[in-house]
Design an enzyme around this catalytic site. Structure first.
Site, PDB file in Angstrom:
ATOM      1  CG  ASP A  74      -0.280  -0.233   2.528  1.00 50.50           C
ATOM      2  OD1 ASP A  74       0.797  -0.863   2.544  1.00 50.50           O
ATOM      3  OD2 ASP A  74      -0.812   0.210   3.563  1.00 50.50           O
ATOM      4  CD  GLU A 132       3.230  -0.980   7.443  1.00 49.79           C
ATOM      5  OE1 GLU A 132       3.549  -0.869   8.632  1.00 49.79           O
ATOM      6  OE2 GLU A 132       3.255  -0.025   6.648  1.00 49.79           O
ATOM      7  CD  GLU A 133       2.292   3.087   5.671  1.00 50.47           C
ATOM      8  OE1 GLU A 133       2.099   3.555   6.818  1.00 50.47           O
ATOM      9  OE2 GLU A 133       3.410   3.057   5.140  1.00 50.47           O
ATOM     10  NE  ARG A 171      15.756  -3.632  19.522  1.00 56.61           N
ATOM     11  CZ  ARG A 171      16.366  -3.135  20.592  1.00 56.61           C
ATOM     12  NH1 ARG A 171      17.589  -2.666  20.473  1.00 56.61           N
ATOM     13  NH2 ARG A 171      15.776  -3.098  21.765  1.00 56.61           N
ATOM     14  CG  HIS A 355       5.050   8.106   6.407  1.00 58.71           C
ATOM     15  ND1 HIS A 355       4.014   7.790   7.260  1.00 58.71           N
ATOM     16  CD2 HIS A 355       5.519   6.918   5.975  1.00 58.71           C
ATOM     17  CE1 HIS A 355       3.889   6.476   7.340  1.00 58.71           C
ATOM     18  NE2 HIS A 355       4.803   5.927   6.562  1.00 58.71           N
TER      19      HIS A 355
END
Length: 386
Positions: A74, A132-133, A171, A355
């Protein structure tokens, strides 16, 4: 499995096409159709669990475990300002987070692996995920639709601007924050700005609350409880000399431990209630628990770290701090062993963050992603079935 120049050029073409045709969360209709077409042209079988996703299936010539690798699809409601020759053709919609590059990487992986089935000991699911957003997002829908049934592990990645180009960030454990949202509406009593004694001023009350909320992290949590409480929206009044009846603020809470989220909510309710009682106001507090923290499996992430070091050199692989941004890949990580890594794209040529209307990726990192994951998926299945 280093990709050829021809394949890298093809993958970059895919990225540019997808960049020109972005679609918002839960509306990725043309994107889904395009990805499905590309996979099927490679001879890869596809299916969809929600009608919005695309899942490609590559079955190796040898029996073995089932693993997945995920890309999001998306875009964002942003007007593009990059000036790129392949800028978005869809008004006020832009791939401003790198998902176009993510899809290009996974399509490149698919193209190589579809021709290397003799090297694959098991099955690889190519998960092109929608939304996902947004909340609720595509990952939670796919988990609910049983995507992970029978899947032994899943991998993910993000082209990441805060890390310099060419660097792989890894990580273990809590890696990206859980993300909650809240809104507070104060109901007071308006009046003339010259006679505040006759009002219950919601602007004063919301301001006091905002200041007090910052004490949650500094005074209600232990120093080891990493968390953020931020206000992103504030509305009060419409004229300089009128005290309004209501005021509203909304914001986000970020954390790495679900117990921390619960404590922040409890303290927020206590602060809002206490301040409103002191001023004689009423209130509405809406608190929504969003994506959970993304947790990287230690064994799987050490495997990815070793793979990246083997391909790109120890000096180009770095352990990173936890990231306060959220990612709905977290829903997979709560169910099965998962590893989500970061491919650096930061450079002086493209200094704008995710963004931002001028955000762009370093396309050289597409080949890095393809090479790393093509090798890692094949090697993982060989080791898992040894």
């Amino acid at each position: 499995m280093k990709p050829t120049t021809e394949l890298v050029d093809w993958a970059i073409e895919q990225r540019r096409y997808l960049h020109q045709h972005p679609e918002l969360s839960h509306k990725e209709h043309e994107t889904k159709a395009y990805v499905k077409q590309q996979l099927e042209q490679m001879g890869i079988d596809t299916y969809s669990l929600t009608g919005k996703d695309v899942i490609g299936v590559i079955k190796g010539q040898h029996e073995g475990k089932v693993i997945g690798v995920r890309s999001d699809m998306d875009a964002l409601p942003i007007k593009e300002e990059t000036g790129l020759p392949f800028s978005s053709k869809n008004v006020n919609v832009m791939h401003a987070c790198g998902h176009d590059g993510h899809m290009a990487i996974l399509l490149g992986i698919a193209k190589i692996l579809s021709e290397k089935k003799e090297d694959i000991h098991g099955t690889i699911l190519l998960v092109f995920q929608h939304a996902e957003e947004e909340l609720p997002g595509g990952a939670t829908e796919l988990v609910a639709a049983n995507l992970l049934d029978g899947v032994d592990a899943i991998f993910g990645y993000h082209l990441w601007q805060p890390i310099p180009s060419g660097i792989i960030g890894v990580r273990e454990g809590p890696t990206m924050a859980g993300a909650d949202r809240f809104s507070i509406t104060i109901k007071g009593k308006g009046g003339h700005g010259s006679m505040p004694q006759q009002t219950i001023d919601p602007t004063l009350i919301i301001s006091t609350i905002i200041t007090s909320l910052q004490s949650i992290v500094s005074r209600s949590l232990t120093p080891s409880d990493e968390a953020v409480v931020s206000i992103g929206e504030l509305h009060s009044g419409s004229n300089y000399n009128i005290i309004p009846d209501t005021a509203m603020a909304s914001g986000t809470v970020r954390y790495f431990n679900t117990e921390t989220s619960k404590e922040i909510r409890r303290r927020m309710e206590s602060i809002v209630d206490g301040i409103c009682q002191a001023h004689g106001a009423s209130y509405e507090l809406e608190y929504t628990h969003g994506d959970p923290p993304l947790f990287n499996d230690a064994k799987l992430t050490k495997f990815m770290e070793a793979q990246a070091q083997d391909v790109f050199g120890i000096e180009n692989v770095q352990r990173i701090d936890g990231i306060m941004g959220s990612e709905d890949f977290a829903y997979y990580s709560t169910e099965i062993p998962s590893s989500y890594i970061f491919i650096g794209i930061g450079s002086e040529a493209s200094p704008y963050g995710h963004h931002h209307p001028r955000f762009d990726i370093d396309e050289d990192m597409i080949s890095i992603g393809i090479e790393l994951f093509t090798k890692s998926l094949v090697d993982y299945l060989k080791e898992a079935n040894a």
